[in-house]
Write a protein that holds these residues in place. Structure first.
Motif, short mmCIF file in Angstrom:
data_model
loop_
_atom_site.label_atom_id
_atom_site.label_comp_id
_atom_site.label_asym_id
_atom_site.label_seq_id
_atom_site.Cartn_x
_atom_site.Cartn_y
_atom_site.Cartn_z
N GLY A 8 0.87 -1.41 0.09
CA GLY A 8 0.06 0.13 0.16
C GLY A 8 0.75 1.22 -0.08
O GLY A 8 0.31 2.29 -0.11
N SER A 17 -4.09 11.07 1.11
CA SER A 17 -4.13 9.73 2.24
C SER A 17 -3.74 8.36 1.35
O SER A 17 -3.63 8.18 0.11
CB SER A 17 -5.73 9.40 2.40
OG SER A 17 -6.38 10.50 2.80
N LEU A 18 -3.38 7.43 2.35
CA LEU A 18 -2.95 6.03 1.85
C LEU A 18 -3.21 5.05 2.88
O LEU A 18 -3.42 5.47 3.93
CB LEU A 18 -1.30 6.00 1.59
CG LEU A 18 -0.56 6.59 0.47
CD1 LEU A 18 1.11 6.56 0.62
CD2 LEU A 18 -1.08 5.86 -0.75
N ARG A 19 -3.45 4.01 2.60
CA ARG A 19 -3.89 3.03 3.31
C ARG A 19 -2.93 1.87 3.33
O ARG A 19 -2.58 1.05 2.37
CB ARG A 19 -5.31 2.32 3.55
CG ARG A 19 -5.60 1.39 4.60
CD ARG A 19 -6.98 0.88 4.35
NE ARG A 19 -7.25 -0.28 3.54
CZ ARG A 19 -7.97 -1.24 3.36
NH1 ARG A 19 -9.00 -1.13 4.34
NH2 ARG A 19 -8.10 -2.22 2.61
N SER A 21 -1.45 -1.98 4.15
CA SER A 21 -2.06 -3.20 4.88
C SER A 21 -0.76 -3.94 5.21
O SER A 21 0.41 -4.08 4.82
CB SER A 21 -2.62 -4.01 3.77
OG SER A 21 -3.78 -3.24 3.36
N PHE A 67 -3.67 9.43 11.69
CA PHE A 67 -3.50 7.93 11.23
C PHE A 67 -4.36 7.18 12.18
O PHE A 67 -4.89 7.64 13.37
CB PHE A 67 -1.94 7.55 11.61
CG PHE A 67 -1.19 8.08 10.66
CD1 PHE A 67 -1.28 9.17 9.81
CD2 PHE A 67 0.34 7.49 10.77
CE1 PHE A 67 -0.26 9.62 8.92
CE2 PHE A 67 1.20 8.20 9.88
CZ PHE A 67 1.04 8.94 9.32
N THR A 68 -4.94 6.23 11.56
CA THR A 68 -5.81 5.26 12.28
C THR A 68 -5.36 3.78 12.09
O THR A 68 -5.22 3.25 10.92
CB THR A 68 -7.12 5.28 11.90
OG1 THR A 68 -7.60 6.58 12.08
CG2 THR A 68 -8.17 4.41 12.66
N SER A 70 -6.00 -0.30 12.71
CA SER A 70 -7.21 -1.34 12.67
C SER A 70 -6.55 -2.70 12.36
O SER A 70 -5.63 -2.83 11.58
CB SER A 70 -8.23 -0.85 11.97
OG SER A 70 -7.95 -1.07 10.61
N TYR A 79 -3.99 -2.89 9.40
CA TYR A 79 -3.90 -1.59 8.36
C TYR A 79 -3.74 -0.31 9.09
O TYR A 79 -3.83 -0.28 10.44
CB TYR A 79 -5.39 -1.52 7.86
CG TYR A 79 -6.18 -2.60 7.46
CD1 TYR A 79 -6.77 -3.52 7.95
CD2 TYR A 79 -5.84 -2.98 6.01
CE1 TYR A 79 -7.55 -4.51 7.44
CE2 TYR A 79 -6.43 -4.04 5.40
CZ TYR A 79 -7.32 -5.00 6.11
OH TYR A 79 -7.79 -6.12 5.37
N LEU A 81 -4.32 3.54 8.16
CA LEU A 81 -5.11 4.54 7.31
C LEU A 81 -4.24 5.71 7.66
O LEU A 81 -4.50 6.31 8.86
CB LEU A 81 -6.60 4.79 7.72
CG LEU A 81 -7.15 5.63 6.69
CD1 LEU A 81 -7.11 5.60 5.35
CD2 LEU A 81 -8.72 5.96 6.98
N MET A 82 -3.75 6.55 6.53
CA MET A 82 -2.98 7.71 6.88
C MET A 82 -3.85 8.79 6.19
O MET A 82 -3.71 8.87 4.93
CB MET A 82 -1.40 7.43 6.45
CG MET A 82 -0.93 6.32 7.04
SD MET A 82 0.80 6.20 6.49
CE MET A 82 0.77 5.79 4.83
N ASN A 83 -4.08 9.68 6.93
CA ASN A 83 -4.84 10.98 6.13
C ASN A 83 -3.82 12.21 6.27
O ASN A 83 -3.15 12.33 7.38
CB ASN A 83 -6.23 11.09 6.83
CG ASN A 83 -7.19 9.99 6.53
OD1 ASN A 83 -7.10 9.64 5.20
ND2 ASN A 83 -7.93 9.75 7.45
#
Length: 115
Positions: A8, A17-19, A21, A67-68, A70, A79, A81-83
């Protein structure tokens, strides 16, 4: 055999944003915390996000609110998630599993934030 395979990463513009994995095989998340660790050229390694076996999360101040982390137990995948990405988020990002006296690392995926 334990394997952690990140994917990813890539090039993204500031504000994008990027996610990421991390597909894990060889252990489950029941007894392991999973972290995302990054290292930029010339800088120290930084743990940016952790999710525990109890699903509690923790973030570095530098990414909090953007960032989140999960996980999907059924897919054995973690994962990130980077915003609102910033140029200073540019780094190699590694997936890191730790617990029961063991730790396991992925091979890393590169994230470049640049216009």
């Amino acid at each position: 055999e334990v394997q952690l395979v990140e994917s990813g990463g890539g090039l993204v513009q500031p504000g994008g944003s990027l996610r990421l994995s991390c597909a894990v095989s060889g252990f489950t998340f029941d007894d392991y915390a999973m972290s995302w660790v990054r290292q930029a050229p010339g800088k120290e390694r930084e743990a940016v996000a952790t999710i525990g076996s109890d699903d509690n999360t923790d973030y570095a101040d530098s990414v909090k609110g953007r960032f989140t982390v999960s996980k999907d137990n059924a897919k054995n995948t973690v994962y990130l998630l980077m915003n609102s990405l910033k140029p200073e988020d540019t780094a190699d990002y590694y997936c890191y599993g730790h617990g029961c006296g063991y730790d396991f690392w992925g091979q890393g995926t590169q994230v470049t934030v640049s216009s």
